[in-house]
Design a protein around this motif. Structure first.
Motif, PDB file in Angstrom:
ATOM      1  N   MET A   1      12.977 -83.348 -29.543  1.00 36.62           N
ATOM      2  CA  MET A   1      11.637 -82.869 -29.873  1.00 36.62           C
ATOM      3  C   MET A   1      11.544 -82.559 -31.364  1.00 36.62           C
ATOM      4  SD  MET A   1       9.715 -79.345 -28.755  1.00 36.62           S
ATOM      5  CE  MET A   1      10.105 -79.514 -27.023  1.00 36.62           C
ATOM      6  N   ARG A   2      10.435 -82.965 -31.982  1.00 38.27           N
ATOM      7  CA  ARG A   2      10.187 -82.618 -33.378  1.00 38.27           C
ATOM      8  C   ARG A   2       9.565 -81.228 -33.425  1.00 38.27           C
ATOM      9  NH1 ARG A   2       6.757 -86.044 -36.844  1.00 38.27           N
ATOM     10  NH2 ARG A   2       7.962 -85.034 -38.500  1.00 38.27           N
ATOM     11  N   LEU A   3      10.055 -80.380 -34.321  1.00 38.35           N
ATOM     12  CA  LEU A   3       9.590 -79.001 -34.410  1.00 38.35           C
ATOM     13  C   LEU A   3       9.268 -78.682 -35.866  1.00 38.35           C
ATOM     14  CD1 LEU A   3      11.026 -75.930 -32.575  1.00 38.35           C
ATOM     15  CD2 LEU A   3      10.708 -75.826 -35.049  1.00 38.35           C
ATOM     16  N   LEU A   4       8.108 -78.079 -36.088  1.00 32.68           N
ATOM     17  CA  LEU A   4       7.700 -77.666 -37.435  1.00 32.68           C
ATOM     18  C   LEU A   4       7.965 -76.173 -37.588  1.00 32.68           C
ATOM     19  CD1 LEU A   4       6.391 -78.264 -40.170  1.00 32.68           C
ATOM     20  CD2 LEU A   4       4.162 -77.813 -39.113  1.00 32.68           C
ATOM     21  N   LEU A   5       8.866 -75.816 -38.497  1.00 33.78           N
ATOM     22  CA  LEU A   5       9.198 -74.429 -38.765  1.00 33.78           C
ATOM     23  C   LEU A   5       8.467 -73.982 -40.030  1.00 33.78           C
ATOM     24  CD1 LEU A   5      10.866 -71.824 -38.395  1.00 33.78           C
ATOM     25  CD2 LEU A   5      12.725 -72.961 -39.639  1.00 33.78           C
ATOM     26  N   VAL A   6       7.566 -73.024 -39.887  1.00 33.98           N
ATOM     27  CA  VAL A   6       6.784 -72.525 -41.020  1.00 33.98           C
ATOM     28  C   VAL A   6       7.345 -71.160 -41.394  1.00 33.98           C
ATOM     29  CG1 VAL A   6       4.477 -72.120 -41.927  1.00 33.98           C
ATOM     30  CG2 VAL A   6       4.792 -73.724 -40.033  1.00 33.98           C
ATOM     31  N   GLU A   7       8.134 -71.131 -42.470  1.00 38.28           N
ATOM     32  CA  GLU A   7       8.863 -69.924 -42.856  1.00 38.28           C
ATOM     33  C   GLU A   7       9.108 -69.968 -44.357  1.00 38.28           C
ATOM     34  OE1 GLU A   7      10.492 -66.751 -43.468  1.00 38.28           O
ATOM     35  OE2 GLU A   7      10.466 -66.966 -41.266  1.00 38.28           O
ATOM     36  N   ASP A   8       8.685 -68.905 -45.078  1.00 37.69           N
ATOM     37  CA  ASP A   8       8.817 -68.915 -46.534  1.00 37.69           C
ATOM     38  C   ASP A   8      10.190 -68.477 -47.015  1.00 37.69           C
ATOM     39  OD1 ASP A   8       8.283 -66.266 -45.661  1.00 37.69           O
ATOM     40  OD2 ASP A   8       7.660 -65.714 -47.688  1.00 37.69           O
ATOM     41  N   ASP A   9      10.997 -67.845 -46.154  1.00 38.85           N
ATOM     42  CA  ASP A   9      12.340 -67.397 -46.532  1.00 38.85           C
ATOM     43  C   ASP A   9      13.325 -68.530 -46.266  1.00 38.85           C
ATOM     44  OD1 ASP A   9      14.974 -66.264 -46.470  1.00 38.85           O
ATOM     45  OD2 ASP A   9      14.071 -64.276 -46.274  1.00 38.85           O
ATOM     46  N   ASP A  10      13.863 -69.121 -47.331  1.00 34.70           N
ATOM     47  CA  ASP A  10      14.752 -70.277 -47.186  1.00 34.70           C
ATOM     48  C   ASP A  10      16.030 -69.947 -46.420  1.00 34.70           C
ATOM     49  OD1 ASP A  10      13.022 -71.976 -48.469  1.00 34.70           O
ATOM     50  OD2 ASP A  10      14.001 -71.814 -50.425  1.00 34.70           O
ATOM     51  N   HIS A  11      16.553 -68.734 -46.606  1.00 39.43           N
ATOM     52  CA  HIS A  11      17.789 -68.355 -45.912  1.00 39.43           C
ATOM     53  C   HIS A  11      17.556 -68.253 -44.412  1.00 39.43           C
ATOM     54  CE1 HIS A  11      20.007 -67.698 -49.602  1.00 39.43           C
ATOM     55  NE2 HIS A  11      19.017 -66.947 -50.073  1.00 39.43           N
ATOM     56  N   VAL A  12      16.454 -67.614 -44.027  1.00 41.47           N
ATOM     57  CA  VAL A  12      16.107 -67.508 -42.604  1.00 41.47           C
ATOM     58  C   VAL A  12      15.863 -68.890 -42.023  1.00 41.47           C
ATOM     59  CG1 VAL A  12      14.367 -66.673 -40.964  1.00 41.47           C
ATOM     60  CG2 VAL A  12      15.153 -65.189 -42.823  1.00 41.47           C
TER      61      VAL A  12
END
Length: 228
Positions: A1-12
């Protein structure tokens, strides 16, 4: 499955992407709301789920969720530290399919991803089942998830449509609140009770038929078939 992760913290994002990849997900990382919206063109761009953090640098995550829902039906799971019930209700009312509070258990997050992907796969047309429901001036197309009132399309969120379709399949029958929550939200989460009330109120307003969904006090709701 393709999943879009929207997160501004690169480490997280890096840590979570690694976990998701180990479980078979093809992860695309967006660092802002605008980047996420571009990634979802055209029509969801093949993503199965969006994990949406609310604390984004360019715009509020709630605003991003609303824009996503206007463009595509891809499931959205909000991921945030905002744990109060009002925030959850607001997010779900904007069209989010689930709401996960930080800090969360990775196993629970994976289970929620699989749950929303299972219950949001469109049913195949045909197969002997009904594909359209007509209730007076209300016309519900099940395969396309489109609703018309007096010939005009009414824009509904995913859960608003699911709720209406459930009630419309058995007009006049009283559905218990617990049954609706189980079948539409696939959960027994206590906070969903208030969310159900919000969705019923929203449906009445959008359809401009306040008497269409009747509250049966102490039990649940039923759909009263309108005059043609």
């Amino acid at each position: 499955m393709r999943l879009l992760l929207v997160e501004d913290d690169d480490h997280v994002a890096a840590a979570l992407s690694a976990v998701l990849a180990r479980h078979g997900f093809d992860v695309t990382h967006a660092r802002s709301g605008e980047e996420a919206l571009r990634a979802l063109v055209p029509e969801g761009a093949g993503f199965g789920v969006v994990l949406l953090d609310l604390g984004l640098p360019d715009q509020d995550g709630y605003e991003v969720c609303g824009k996503i829902r206007k463009r595509t039906a891809v499931p959205v799971i909000m991921v945030t530290a905002r744990a109060d019930v009002r925030s959850r209700i607001h997010g779900l009312n904007l069209g989010a399919d689930d709401y996960v509070v930080k800090p969360y258990d990775t196993g629970e997050l994976l289970a929620r991803i699989h749950a929303v992907s299972r219950r949001t796969v469109p049913e195949e047309a045909g197969g002997g089942g009904e594909t359209a429901l007509r209730l007076g001036s209300v016309h519900i197309e099940l395969p396309t998830r489109q609703v018309r009132v007096d010939g005009l399309v009414v824009q509904l969120t995913r859960k608003e449509f699911d709720l209406l379709a459930l009630l419309a399949q058995r007009p006049g029958v009283v559905f218990r609140r617990e049954q609706i929550i189980s079948e539409v939200w696939r959960t027994s989460w206590e906070g969903t009770g208030r969310t159900l009330e919000v969705h019923v109120a929203s449906l009445r307003a959008k359809l401009r038929l306040p008497a269409l969904i009747e509250t049966v006090r102490g039990v649940g709701y039923r759909l009263v078939e309108p005059a043609a």
